[in-house]
Design a protein around this motif. Structure first.
Motif, PDB file in Angstrom:
ATOM      1  N   THR A 156       7.309   5.007  20.990  1.00 33.56           N
ATOM      2  CA  THR A 156       7.774   3.784  20.967  1.00 33.56           C
ATOM      3  C   THR A 156       6.472   2.684  21.025  1.00 33.56           C
ATOM      4  OG1 THR A 156       9.757   3.965  22.036  1.00 33.56           O
ATOM      5  CG2 THR A 156       9.366   1.831  21.847  1.00 33.56           C
TER       6      THR A 156
ATOM      7  N   THR B 226       4.316   3.553  17.819  1.00 33.18           N
ATOM      8  CA  THR B 226       4.732   2.738  16.518  1.00 33.18           C
ATOM      9  C   THR B 226       4.720   1.222  16.559  1.00 33.18           C
ATOM     10  OG1 THR B 226       6.201   4.744  16.445  1.00 33.18           O
ATOM     11  CG2 THR B 226       6.759   2.956  14.902  1.00 33.18           C
ATOM     12  N   ILE B 227       4.879   0.660  17.794  1.00 29.99           N
ATOM     13  CA  ILE B 227       4.854  -0.907  17.900  1.00 29.99           C
ATOM     14  C   ILE B 227       3.437  -1.207  17.647  1.00 29.99           C
ATOM     15  CG2 ILE B 227       4.948  -2.905  19.783  1.00 29.99           C
ATOM     16  CD1 ILE B 227       7.495  -1.449  20.548  1.00 29.99           C
TER      17      ILE B 227
ATOM     18  N   VAL C 270       1.966  -3.732  14.996  1.00 30.24           N
ATOM     19  CA  VAL C 270       1.316  -5.089  15.230  1.00 30.24           C
ATOM     20  C   VAL C 270      -0.063  -5.107  14.606  1.00 30.24           C
ATOM     21  CG1 VAL C 270       0.250  -6.365  17.306  1.00 30.24           C
ATOM     22  CG2 VAL C 270       2.385  -5.379  17.687  1.00 30.24           C
TER      23      VAL C 270
ATOM     24  N   CYS D 147      10.219  -5.386  12.556  1.00 26.57           N
ATOM     25  CA  CYS D 147      10.789  -3.737  12.646  1.00 26.57           C
ATOM     26  C   CYS D 147      10.262  -3.466  14.254  1.00 26.57           C
ATOM     27  CB  CYS D 147       9.580  -3.095  11.814  1.00 26.57           C
ATOM     28  SG  CYS D 147      10.481  -3.466  10.110  1.00 26.57           S
ATOM     29  N   ALA D 148       9.113  -4.034  14.802  1.00 23.59           N
ATOM     30  CA  ALA D 148       8.724  -3.819  16.033  1.00 23.59           C
ATOM     31  C   ALA D 148       9.703  -3.993  17.182  1.00 23.59           C
ATOM     32  CB  ALA D 148       7.449  -4.394  16.401  1.00 23.59           C
TER      33      ALA D 148
ATOM     34  N   ILE E 148      12.620  -1.482  16.792  1.00 22.48           N
ATOM     35  CA  ILE E 148      12.351  -0.179  17.399  1.00 22.48           C
ATOM     36  C   ILE E 148      12.467  -0.437  19.011  1.00 22.48           C
ATOM     37  CG2 ILE E 148      10.428   1.325  17.882  1.00 22.48           C
ATOM     38  CD1 ILE E 148       9.791   0.925  14.813  1.00 22.48           C
ATOM     39  N   LEU E 149      11.910  -1.707  19.354  1.00 21.99           N
ATOM     40  CA  LEU E 149      11.754  -1.845  20.846  1.00 21.99           C
ATOM     41  C   LEU E 149      13.184  -1.602  21.488  1.00 21.99           C
ATOM     42  CD1 LEU E 149       9.706  -2.309  23.033  1.00 21.99           C
ATOM     43  CD2 LEU E 149      10.138  -4.624  22.762  1.00 21.99           C
TER      44      LEU E 149
END
Lengths: 117, 167
Positions: A42, A45-46, A50, A68-69, A72-73
């Protein structure tokens, strides 16, 4: 300048993804592996997203990456709950060196009660 | 009314994700597809979204949400270093187990936020939630086995913020 910060963020993100994958391979059972998978993947990918947002500055790609971030969070831990519960329900055992299993104990009590009744 | 809110929200997300403006002209096909998709989302899923949507317009709650974000991200980063340490250490210092904790939160969105926060923070993963406010947590390094101690160590620091935000 933005490019440099973005590439640094992307590199850190890839590093965390790598650690998550190492954990995924080394940890002994489904639940421990899920821990590695959710946390590192997580954040990794964040950070990647960013980084993309920083590089594209005020471009459209940045807005997409941030959206998208956020998704995903929110979704990644939820998916982890679903997998953990599903694994337990289908009878995947904990690692044999696990110290305690309250969940299993109470499930057993409930089935014993229903069987007696 | 709620359907309308969710319709607008999902259409805005669609616009951000597809951005139908090409060379200063609007791509009508993409807009129509977006309207159709948001309508389907609003009709099908309006009941699945939280009932407590009034919380998102209260400025005090948004203030606490903003305060909570750094606390949360600090925990997420700490969690990552924790996993990194355990994954790379040659002897793999883990002591896993499933413990039970009690939460005082009542609303669905509050419990969801707490469970997601617990999952993303050091060494803990929510496995199941019961109706009477207990959570089963998989803990990679069990430090306390009884309910009170485990609650204190796992949930307390988030519960305070989440009660301010969601309840």
């Amino acid at each position: 300048m933005n490019d440099v910060i973005g590439y640094i963020l992307i590199s850190i993100g890839i590093l965390f993804n790598l650690f998550g994958c190492i954990g995924l391979v080394r940890f002994p059972d489904v639940y421990n592996r899920l821990q590695a998978a959710t946390k590192c993947v997580t954040l990794g990918t964040i950070l990647l997203l960013v980084g993309v947002a920083v590089i594209s500055a005020n471009g459209l790609m940045g807005a997409k990456a941030i959206v998208c971030a956020v998704f995903i969070l929110i979704t990644s831990p939820t998916a982890a709950h679903a997998i953990a519960k599903g694994a337990y329900a289908s009878g995947v055992p904990l690692w044999d060196k696990s110290v305690i299993d309250k969940y299993g104990e109470e499930k057993k009590d409930e089935t014993a009660k229903t069987q007696r009744a | 009314m709620r359907r309308l809110i969710y319709f607008v929200l999902s259409f805005v997300v669609w616009l951000i994700l597809t951005w139908p403006v090409v060379d200063g002209r609007i791509d009508v096909q993409v807009v129509i597809a977006g309207l159709a998709a948001s309508a389907v989302v609003a009709i099908l899923f309006h009941e699945m979204l939280p009932k407590e949507h009034h919380i998102f317009v209260s400025p005090i709650r948004i203030f606490w949400l903003v305060v909570y974000m750094p606390v949360f991200f600090y925990s997420v980063i700490a969690a990552n270093f924790d996993v990194m340490y355990r994954a790379l250490h040659p002897k793999m210092p883990i002591r896993p187990g499933i413990v039970k904790i009690k939460t005082k939160l009542k609303t669905d969105s509050g419990i969801t936020a707490l469970a997601n926060s617990i999952t993303l923070t050091p060494g803990t993963l929510t496995v199941d939630v019961t109706d009477d406010g207990y959570l089963y947590i998989h803990w990679i390094n069990v430090k306390a086995e009884d309910v009170e101690q485990a609650t204190k160590q796992i949930a307390e620091r988030f519960e305070w913020f989440i009660r301010k935000i969601f309840e």
